[in-house]
Design an enzyme around this catalytic site. Sequence first.
Site, mmCIF file in Angstrom:
data_model
loop_
_atom_site.group_PDB
_atom_site.id
_atom_site.type_symbol
_atom_site.label_atom_id
_atom_site.label_comp_id
_atom_site.label_asym_id
_atom_site.label_seq_id
_atom_site.Cartn_x
_atom_site.Cartn_y
_atom_site.Cartn_z
ATOM 1 N N HIS A 101 0.888 -1.173 0.000
ATOM 2 C CA HIS A 101 0.000 0.000 0.000
ATOM 3 C C HIS A 101 0.921 1.216 0.000
ATOM 4 C CE1 HIS A 101 -2.125 -3.020 2.495
ATOM 5 N NE2 HIS A 101 -3.250 -2.487 2.079
ATOM 6 N N ASP A 104 2.474 1.933 3.307
ATOM 7 C CA ASP A 104 3.476 1.001 3.844
ATOM 8 C C ASP A 104 4.872 1.509 3.514
ATOM 9 O OD1 ASP A 104 1.301 -0.667 4.270
ATOM 10 O OD2 ASP A 104 1.664 -1.830 2.442
HETATM 11 C C1 XLS Z 1 -7.257 -6.742 4.923
HETATM 12 C C2 XLS Z 1 -6.796 -7.021 3.597
HETATM 13 C C3 XLS Z 1 -5.666 -6.129 3.110
HETATM 14 C C4 XLS Z 1 -5.581 -6.178 1.622
HETATM 15 C C5 XLS Z 1 -4.835 -5.062 1.000
HETATM 16 O O1 XLS Z 1 -7.933 -7.532 5.553
HETATM 17 O O2 XLS Z 1 -6.457 -8.372 3.504
HETATM 18 O O3 XLS Z 1 -4.478 -6.488 3.721
HETATM 19 O O4 XLS Z 1 -5.024 -7.383 1.187
HETATM 20 O O5 XLS Z 1 -5.409 -3.836 1.256
#
Ligand code: XLS
Length: 439
Positions: A101, A104
């Site tokens: 993201h 991140d």
């Molecule tokens: C949250 C999601 C997230 C997505 C990406 O539960 O799994 O991590 O994979 O935004």
Amino acid sequence: MAEIFKEIPEIKYEGSVGTNPLSFKYYDANKLVSGKTMKEHLRVAMAWWHNLCADGKDMFGEGTANKSFGAEPGTMAHAHRKVDAAFEFMSKLGIELYCFHDLDLVPEADDIKEMNKRLDEVSDHILEKSKETGIKLLWGTANLTRNPRYMNGAGSSNSPEVFCFAAAQVKKGLELTVKLGGTGYTFWGGREGYDLLLNTNVKLELDNIAALMRMAVDYGRSIGFNGDFYIEPKPKEPTKHQYDFDAATAAGFIKEYGLEKDFKLNIEANHATLAGHTFQHDLRIAAINGFFGSVDANQGDSLLGWDTDEFPFNVYETTLCMYEVLKAGGFTNGGLNFDAKNRRASYTYEDMFKGFILGMDSFALGLLKADALIADGRIDDFVKERYAGYDSGIGANIRNRTTSLTELAEIAEKLGAPKLPSSGNQEGLESIMNQVLFG
Ligand code: XLS
Ligand code: NI
Ligand code: NI
């Protein structure tokens, strides 16, 4: 540049009789399985957020893991250090893909121009490392959940100003995805959902989410993004009613809003089980709708009702997952993104590696066993035989839609009460599965 995981060697395949905890027992990257290497089948990816950012914090206590990597968290120096850590980590494990993201990668800034500047700087560093190592982006995404402005979602926000900010983050997310060679862009619903119907315009929110996705497709295609867009379904958490509940709901949404040319699904194991399905059920639903795309590989805990994101160890499940993946023709743009994190009490660098060793070994076993199940052929034969009545005669007419209720009613009168359908043989098939798994 100083090595970060100094005490961890390169992780090698040492076979299933080995006892070295820092070795693969089953993941043998170049082993051929039905014409492709294991590495090509599995397309393993590292999730930046869990591996480099999550420190074991939960609602009852502070983090247990130190992920500073020798720099002050919250600084750009730390953002760069995470890049070094990421590439060293992936190289040592032989992982060639990652997902992130925007937030991140860099410390968040309120000003979008400043945010983008930071993202440009860090993605330059990532690109340099990527050129050095050949490691590429699987998919990118924007974090549209963390900041308080997203309290009511992003595409589903009641505030057009918030919607604009989300659009700016998605735009940049797509630019980064193209820059880093990503073959996917994910929309996980995040806070796109609601808690109280009395204060919510559901139709407007759904229309707006689709509008954001449509604009993302238009922009992405205009800057040369040729990969897949994904919706990652999840039934609950953070909101009570998430709009992308499961594969079936997301497939309906994609079709309703005419997004089927550009969108596929990213199925997460733990999200499927939260929706009351098995992981393999949601994979099958994605595949039969033509939306099989990518997988967030993790495992939930049946005794806990939330997204625990554990590294998968249940080989029965990984086998049934890889069975669906192989049946769907395997990954093209997608892969196995380990959206998984170490348990709070597993806080050392060594634990980070052991998490991936476990997950990759579990999926390697799953691949081998799924391939063996298909080669064995008894399951396929059984299913074929079970529906054989629809291959000819009136069964074929039903499938071709060349009959009518009137004709069928006449046949029913002539035949009298039908005999019972053939046995479903559940126990027999489960025995075959055990035999293939355990020899
Ligand atoms: C949250 C999601 C997230 C997505 C990406 O539960 O799994 O991590 O994979 O935004
Ligand atoms: Ni996920
Ligand atoms: Ni999740």
